[in-house]
Design a protein around this motif. Structure first.
Motif, mmCIF file in Angstrom:
data_model
loop_
_atom_site.group_PDB
_atom_site.id
_atom_site.type_symbol
_atom_site.label_atom_id
_atom_site.label_comp_id
_atom_site.label_asym_id
_atom_site.label_seq_id
_atom_site.Cartn_x
_atom_site.Cartn_y
_atom_site.Cartn_z
ATOM 1 N N CYS A 45 -27.785 17.392 0.130
ATOM 2 C CA CYS A 45 -27.853 15.963 -0.172
ATOM 3 C C CYS A 45 -27.435 15.833 -1.631
ATOM 4 O O CYS A 45 -28.165 16.203 -2.542
ATOM 5 N N PHE A 46 -26.214 15.346 -1.826
ATOM 6 C CA PHE A 46 -25.632 15.238 -3.159
ATOM 7 C C PHE A 46 -25.991 13.883 -3.760
ATOM 8 O O PHE A 46 -26.575 13.025 -3.108
ATOM 9 N N THR A 47 -25.617 13.664 -5.004
ATOM 10 C CA THR A 47 -25.898 12.409 -5.685
ATOM 11 C C THR A 47 -25.485 11.225 -4.820
ATOM 12 O O THR A 47 -24.479 11.274 -4.112
ATOM 13 N N GLY A 48 -26.287 10.171 -4.876
ATOM 14 C CA GLY A 48 -25.994 8.984 -4.092
ATOM 15 C C GLY A 48 -26.330 9.131 -2.620
ATOM 16 O O GLY A 48 -25.959 8.299 -1.801
ATOM 17 N N GLY A 49 -27.030 10.213 -2.234
ATOM 18 C CA GLY A 49 -27.400 10.416 -0.847
ATOM 19 C C GLY A 49 -26.272 10.920 0.035
ATOM 20 O O GLY A 49 -26.343 10.834 1.256
ATOM 21 N N ARG A 50 -25.210 11.482 -0.576
ATOM 22 C CA ARG A 50 -24.082 12.011 0.196
ATOM 23 C C ARG A 50 -24.484 13.291 0.912
ATOM 24 O O ARG A 50 -24.901 14.242 0.274
ATOM 25 N N GLU A 51 -24.328 13.303 2.232
ATOM 26 C CA GLU A 51 -24.697 14.472 3.013
ATOM 27 C C GLU A 51 -23.503 15.392 3.194
ATOM 28 O O GLU A 51 -22.402 14.941 3.508
ATOM 29 N N MET A 52 -23.746 16.676 2.991
ATOM 30 C CA MET A 52 -22.715 17.706 3.092
ATOM 31 C C MET A 52 -23.315 18.918 3.783
ATOM 32 O O MET A 52 -24.538 19.040 3.880
ATOM 33 N N ILE A 53 -22.438 19.834 4.227
ATOM 34 C CA ILE A 53 -22.923 21.041 4.900
ATOM 35 C C ILE A 53 -22.238 22.313 4.410
ATOM 36 O O ILE A 53 -22.515 23.392 4.928
ATOM 37 N N ASP A 54 -21.362 22.193 3.401
ATOM 38 C CA ASP A 54 -20.604 23.361 2.948
ATOM 39 C C ASP A 54 -20.358 23.261 1.445
ATOM 40 O O ASP A 54 -20.082 22.166 0.944
ATOM 41 N N PRO A 55 -20.436 24.377 0.719
ATOM 42 C CA PRO A 55 -20.158 24.354 -0.711
ATOM 43 C C PRO A 55 -18.773 23.770 -1.050
ATOM 44 O O PRO A 55 -18.598 23.172 -2.120
ATOM 45 N N ALA A 56 -17.803 23.920 -0.172
ATOM 46 C CA ALA A 56 -16.466 23.365 -0.432
ATOM 47 C C ALA A 56 -16.512 21.847 -0.561
ATOM 48 O O ALA A 56 -15.725 21.263 -1.310
ATOM 49 N N GLN A 57 -17.436 21.200 0.138
ATOM 50 C CA GLN A 57 -17.561 19.751 0.026
ATOM 51 C C GLN A 57 -18.073 19.355 -1.361
ATOM 52 O O GLN A 57 -17.659 18.336 -1.909
ATOM 53 N N CYS A 58 -18.966 20.160 -1.920
ATOM 54 C CA CYS A 58 -19.448 19.911 -3.284
ATOM 55 C C CYS A 58 -18.292 20.022 -4.274
ATOM 56 O O CYS A 58 -18.116 19.163 -5.149
#
Length: 143
Positions: A45-58
Protein backbone atom coordinates in the motif's frame (compact mmCIF):
# COMPACT_ATOMS: atom_id res chain seq x y z
CA UNK A 1 22.39 -10.08 2.68
CA UNK A 2 20.74 -12.51 5.04
CA UNK A 3 19.08 -15.52 3.47
CA UNK A 4 15.52 -16.40 4.35
CA UNK A 5 15.33 -19.51 6.50
CA UNK A 6 13.72 -22.67 5.20
CA UNK A 7 10.60 -23.84 7.00
CA UNK A 8 12.61 -26.40 8.98
CA UNK A 9 15.63 -24.28 9.94
CA UNK A 10 15.93 -21.93 12.90
CA UNK A 11 15.76 -18.18 12.35
CA UNK A 12 19.05 -17.16 10.73
CA UNK A 13 18.27 -13.62 9.64
CA UNK A 14 17.76 -10.20 11.16
CA UNK A 15 14.40 -8.73 10.03
CA UNK A 16 15.78 -5.16 10.23
CA UNK A 17 18.79 -6.06 8.06
CA UNK A 18 16.48 -7.83 5.60
CA UNK A 19 14.33 -4.68 5.23
CA UNK A 20 17.40 -2.42 4.93
CA UNK A 21 18.88 -4.58 2.17
CA UNK A 22 15.53 -4.78 0.34
CA UNK A 23 15.26 -0.99 0.39
CA UNK A 24 18.87 -0.52 -0.67
CA UNK A 25 18.30 -2.74 -3.71
CA UNK A 26 14.90 -1.23 -4.51
CA UNK A 27 16.36 2.31 -4.41
CA UNK A 28 19.09 1.44 -6.97
CA UNK A 29 16.43 0.82 -8.52
CA UNK A 30 16.68 -2.91 -9.13
CA UNK A 31 13.15 -4.26 -8.63
CA UNK A 32 14.07 -7.63 -10.13
CA UNK A 33 16.76 -8.22 -7.47
CA UNK A 34 14.40 -6.82 -4.80
CA UNK A 35 11.97 -9.67 -5.52
CA UNK A 36 14.26 -12.13 -3.72
CA UNK A 37 13.26 -10.47 -0.42
CA UNK A 38 9.49 -10.67 -0.90
CA UNK A 39 6.80 -13.30 -0.76
CA UNK A 40 4.76 -14.17 -3.87
CA UNK A 41 1.78 -12.98 -1.79
CA UNK A 42 3.29 -9.49 -1.33
CA UNK A 43 0.79 -6.68 -0.75
CA UNK A 44 1.96 -3.09 -0.99
CA UNK A 45 0.00 0.00 0.00
CA UNK A 46 1.91 2.99 -1.35
CA UNK A 47 1.32 6.68 -0.68
CA UNK A 48 -2.22 7.79 -1.40
CA UNK A 49 -3.55 4.26 -0.82
CA UNK A 50 -2.14 2.91 -4.11
CA UNK A 51 -2.24 -0.88 -4.06
CA UNK A 52 0.62 -2.81 -5.64
CA UNK A 53 1.90 -6.39 -5.60
CA UNK A 54 5.44 -6.18 -7.02
CA UNK A 55 8.56 -4.10 -6.30
CA UNK A 56 8.64 -3.12 -10.01
CA UNK A 57 5.40 -1.20 -9.47
CA UNK A 58 7.07 0.84 -6.72
CA UNK A 59 10.00 1.65 -9.01
CA UNK A 60 7.64 2.62 -11.86
CA UNK A 61 5.61 4.88 -9.57
CA UNK A 62 8.77 6.58 -8.29
CA UNK A 63 10.06 7.02 -11.87
CA UNK A 64 6.90 8.96 -12.69
CA UNK A 65 6.89 11.09 -9.55
CA UNK A 66 10.61 11.92 -9.31
CA UNK A 67 13.56 12.47 -11.62
CA UNK A 68 15.23 10.15 -9.12
CA UNK A 69 14.79 9.46 -5.41
CA UNK A 70 16.75 7.77 -2.63
CA UNK A 71 16.12 7.08 1.05
CA UNK A 72 18.38 8.24 3.86
CA UNK A 73 17.70 5.80 6.69
CA UNK A 74 17.41 7.25 10.19
CA UNK A 75 16.25 4.08 11.97
CA UNK A 76 15.05 0.57 11.27
CA UNK A 77 13.14 -0.85 14.22
CA UNK A 78 11.72 -4.30 14.89
CA UNK A 79 8.60 -4.15 17.03
CA UNK A 80 8.76 -5.95 20.37
CA UNK A 81 7.16 -9.37 20.25
CA UNK A 82 8.65 -10.43 16.92
CA UNK A 83 8.64 -14.19 16.51
CA UNK A 84 10.29 -16.71 14.23
CA UNK A 85 7.12 -16.67 12.14
CA UNK A 86 6.43 -12.93 11.96
CA UNK A 87 8.08 -9.59 12.63
CA UNK A 88 6.83 -6.04 12.18
CA UNK A 89 9.60 -3.69 11.02
CA UNK A 90 9.52 0.10 10.65
CA UNK A 91 12.05 1.95 8.53
CA UNK A 92 12.01 5.74 8.72
CA UNK A 93 14.09 8.61 7.48
CA UNK A 94 14.08 11.18 4.72
CA UNK A 95 13.89 11.13 0.96
CA UNK A 96 16.26 13.11 -1.23
CA UNK A 97 16.51 13.40 -4.97
CA UNK A 98 15.34 15.46 -7.92
CA UNK A 99 11.84 16.40 -9.01
CA UNK A 100 10.94 15.75 -12.67
CA UNK A 101 11.76 19.41 -13.50
CA UNK A 102 15.34 18.96 -12.24
CA UNK A 103 14.98 20.78 -8.91
CA UNK A 104 16.77 18.98 -6.08
CA UNK A 105 15.04 18.22 -2.78
CA UNK A 106 15.97 16.66 0.55
CA UNK A 107 14.52 16.24 4.02
CA UNK A 108 11.22 14.74 2.78
CA UNK A 109 10.09 12.57 5.72
CA UNK A 110 8.99 8.97 5.18
CA UNK A 111 8.01 5.95 7.23
CA UNK A 112 7.60 2.42 5.89
CA UNK A 113 6.01 -0.48 7.76
CA UNK A 114 6.84 -4.08 6.83
CA UNK A 115 5.42 -7.43 7.84
CA UNK A 116 8.08 -10.14 7.52
CA UNK A 117 6.93 -13.76 7.67
CA UNK A 118 9.36 -16.67 7.59
CA UNK A 119 12.12 -14.42 6.27
CA UNK A 120 10.18 -12.76 3.43
CA UNK A 121 8.36 -9.44 3.22
CA UNK A 122 4.62 -10.07 2.84
CA UNK A 123 3.36 -6.52 3.39
CA UNK A 124 4.78 -3.06 2.79
CA UNK A 125 3.03 0.19 3.74
CA UNK A 126 4.60 3.47 2.57
CA UNK A 127 3.96 7.05 3.73
CA UNK A 128 5.89 10.25 2.93
CA UNK A 129 5.55 14.02 2.64
CA UNK A 130 5.94 14.22 -1.16
CA UNK A 131 2.31 15.23 -1.75
CA UNK A 132 2.66 18.06 0.76
CA UNK A 133 5.83 19.25 -0.92
CA UNK A 134 4.13 19.12 -4.32
CA UNK A 135 1.32 21.31 -2.98
CA UNK A 136 3.89 23.85 -1.75
CA UNK A 137 5.67 23.79 -5.13
CA UNK A 138 2.31 24.46 -6.83
CA UNK A 139 1.62 27.41 -4.50
CA UNK A 140 -1.37 25.66 -2.91
CA UNK A 141 0.06 25.25 0.60
CA UNK A 142 2.86 26.36 2.90
CA UNK A 143 5.20 24.22 4.99
Amino acid sequence: MHAAPSSSSPLTYDPAALVDEYLRVLMIPDPVAARRFVSPELKICFTGGREMIDPAQCAAFNAGRYGWVKKRFEATEVVTGATLEQAIVYNRGTLYGVWPDGEAFEGNRYVDRYVVRHGLIVQMDVWNDSAERMLVRAGLAEL
